[in-house]
Scaffold this motif. Structure first.
Motif, PDB file in Angstrom:
ATOM      1  N   UNK A  13       0.836  -1.207   0.000  1.00  0.00           N
ATOM      2  CA  UNK A  13       0.000   0.000   0.000  1.00  0.00           C
ATOM      3  C   UNK A  13       0.871   1.257   0.000  1.00  0.00           C
ATOM      4  N   UNK A  16       2.136   1.731  -3.456  1.00  0.00           N
ATOM      5  CA  UNK A  16       1.063   2.094  -4.379  1.00  0.00           C
ATOM      6  C   UNK A  16       0.640   3.556  -4.188  1.00  0.00           C
ATOM      7  N   UNK A 102     -11.528   6.593   3.349  1.00  0.00           N
ATOM      8  CA  UNK A 102     -11.510   5.894   2.055  1.00  0.00           C
ATOM      9  C   UNK A 102     -11.476   4.398   2.332  1.00  0.00           C
ATOM     10  N   UNK A 103     -12.409   3.671   1.733  1.00  0.00           N
ATOM     11  CA  UNK A 103     -12.385   2.212   1.865  1.00  0.00           C
ATOM     12  C   UNK A 103     -11.538   1.642   0.727  1.00  0.00           C
ATOM     13  N   UNK A 104     -10.556   0.800   1.101  1.00  0.00           N
ATOM     14  CA  UNK A 104      -9.696   0.176   0.085  1.00  0.00           C
ATOM     15  C   UNK A 104     -10.538  -0.686  -0.851  1.00  0.00           C
ATOM     16  N   UNK A 105     -10.141  -0.869  -2.096  1.00  0.00           N
ATOM     17  CA  UNK A 105      -8.847  -0.514  -2.680  1.00  0.00           C
ATOM     18  C   UNK A 105      -8.730   0.972  -3.030  1.00  0.00           C
ATOM     19  N   UNK A 106      -7.486   1.427  -3.072  1.00  0.00           N
ATOM     20  CA  UNK A 106      -7.165   2.816  -3.338  1.00  0.00           C
ATOM     21  C   UNK A 106      -7.375   3.140  -4.814  1.00  0.00           C
ATOM     22  N   UNK A 107      -8.124   4.206  -5.082  1.00  0.00           N
ATOM     23  CA  UNK A 107      -8.296   4.685  -6.464  1.00  0.00           C
ATOM     24  C   UNK A 107      -7.802   6.124  -6.506  1.00  0.00           C
TER      25      UNK A 107
END
Lengths: 120, 328
Positions: A13, A16, A102-107
């Motif tokens: 993470x 990323x 923010x709820x994963x996944x990261x955008x």
């Protein structure tokens, strides 16, 4: 523009998220857990935004947020990036002074404008 | 896995040690009718196959090997190596396990004759299919897992085998992750097992979120990838199905998890059948990488009340769109 601090125990993470914002011209620091994050916020006043995981060893993200407010007396904005979406958890985040969730996944693309605005 | 199939059934892989083709065919028909996948072995190679098979549900054996009842001795040896696997013994002379000397009874879950093979059904239910896993849970756990795999790897396809139950406690690959699953309807662990080299190759190829340029990929990178996959699947399951927390007293219950590195063996203190998914993560480029094989096991060793499983995922409006920033 101020610096962004990414706090996550997952190297995946960190790579990323930090990689995405660096590519978009933002100076990024990283920390491996809440304890490390708290220390970096204390040492570097140029940090203008923190993106932080919730579940981490040594110190979780919500505890870190509480300590940023109560011990460091800092108002640096903190956004949680986590797999957690439990309303009770978010409520605790709000109480700890967390600015967003923010709820994963990261955008990256969807949060970039807000991040740039907060760092400006 | 066909997610449209409402009659989804579990399977379990069984070693069948038989030499007579007709007998083997009868056993195969029985197994197919009871959701068992058969793997044929010979008395000469069963030990070798046992060493290389890590996802078994049980063993079918016969006693009259070489006309000398060597099957009993072989059963004892198999039990010594893999005591968690039930052995079903075909015998023309025995009607029950109780007819064996007391010190030879333990390895054998049951005795059967070919013409009464249907009587094994009850034993299969006891030893292999004793745990009820709701189909909808299995399907949704599968779907979440595949979605997460796609979010963590690029340029891949995921091939998933039909979910199955295992009694096996042998570890696959060099590394595994464990994360507790705690709710008011289940308590246990999710375990992901894989091989280091295939994940490392995928990282080197740039198919993961790890930045790999400028240095050699090592086991820590592989650990990081497996850790994040574990975390993501756990988070999704927790968010969508763990609507209640176990009470404080239940949470006090724990049992030691024993890992024997030399024997590649892990015990959760329970011999209940574990729910298992086998995913192959296949690189879609032209690099011809060895696929990543990922074994995903659910071990509900502390508490299991499937009747309380929340059948529907949380209402869509309750779920936050992933990746979107929700400002407070």
């Amino acid at each position: 523009m101020k610096k962004l601090l990414v706090v996550d125990d997952s190297a995946t993470v960190r790579d990323e998220v930090a990689g995405f914002f660096k590519q978009n011209g933002i100076t990024v620091l990283t920390a491996v857990d809440g304890k490390d994050g708290l220390n970096k916020i204390k040492m570097d006043t140029a940090i203008g935004l923190v993106i932080c995981d919730v579940n981490m060893p040594n110190m979780d993200g919500l505890t870190m947020s509480e300590k940023v407010r109560s011990e460091l007396k800092s108002q640096v904005p903190i956004i949680m990036l986590t797999t957690e979406s439990d309303p009770a958890m978010k409520q605790r985040g709000k109480a700890a002074g967390v600015k967003g969730w923010i709820v994963k996944p990261f955008k990256g693309a969807s949060v970039l404008p807000s991040v740039k605005k907060m760092l400006a | 896995m066909n997610t449209e199939d409402e009659s989804l059934a579990f399977t379990s892989k069984i070693l069948v040690c038989e030499e007579n083709i007709d007998i083997l065919e009868t056993i195969k028909v029985f197994c197919n009718a009871h959701n068992l996948t058969t793997l044929k072995v010979w008395p000469e190679n069963i030990l070798e196959v046992l060493q290389s098979s890590i996802d078994l549900g049980g063993i079918f054996l016969y006693d009259d090997i070489n006309g000398e009842k060597e099957g009993i001795q072989l059963g004892l040896e198999l039990h010594r190596i893999r005591p968690e696997l039930p052995i079903f013994l075909r015998s023309n002379s025995l009607k029950s396990v109780d007819e064996l000397p007391e010190d030879m009874q333990k390895p054998f879950a049951g005795v059967y004759q070919l013409d009464t093979i249907d009587s094994l059904k009850d034993l299969l239910d006891i030893y292999i299919f004793s745990i009820f896993y709701p189909n909808i849970m299995v399907r949704q756990f599968h779907d979440i897992s595949v979605e997460v795999l796609h979010s963590q790897f690029s340029n891949i396809k995921v091939i998933s085998a039909i979910p199955y139950v295992v009694k096996d406690q042998i570890i696959y690959g060099e590394l595994f992750s464990l994360i507790p699953l705690e709710s008011n309807w289940c308590r246990g662990y999710m375990m992901l097992q894989t091989e280091e080299s295939s994940v490392a190759s995928m990282i080197s190829l740039g198919n993961t979120l790890i930045s790999h340029t400028g240095y050699t990929v090592d086991f820590r990178d592989v650990n990081a990838v497996l850790g994040e996959i574990t975390n993501m699947i756990w988070g999704r399951i927790k968010a969508e199905f763990f609507t209640g927390s176990p009470d404080a007293i239940a949470l006090r219950t724990q049992v030691p998890i024993i890992v024997n590195h030399g024997s590649h063996y892990v015990s959760f203190g329970s011999t209940e059948p574990q729910l298992c998914f086998r995913h192959e993560i296949v690189d879609m480029s032209e690099k011809a990488l060895k696929p990543i094989v990922l074994y995903q096991k659910f071990i509900f060793n502390l508490s299991w009340s499937p009747e309380d499983f929340p059948e529907a995922r949380q209402a869509e409006e309750d779920l936050v769109e992933s990746g979107e920033l929700e400002l407070f």
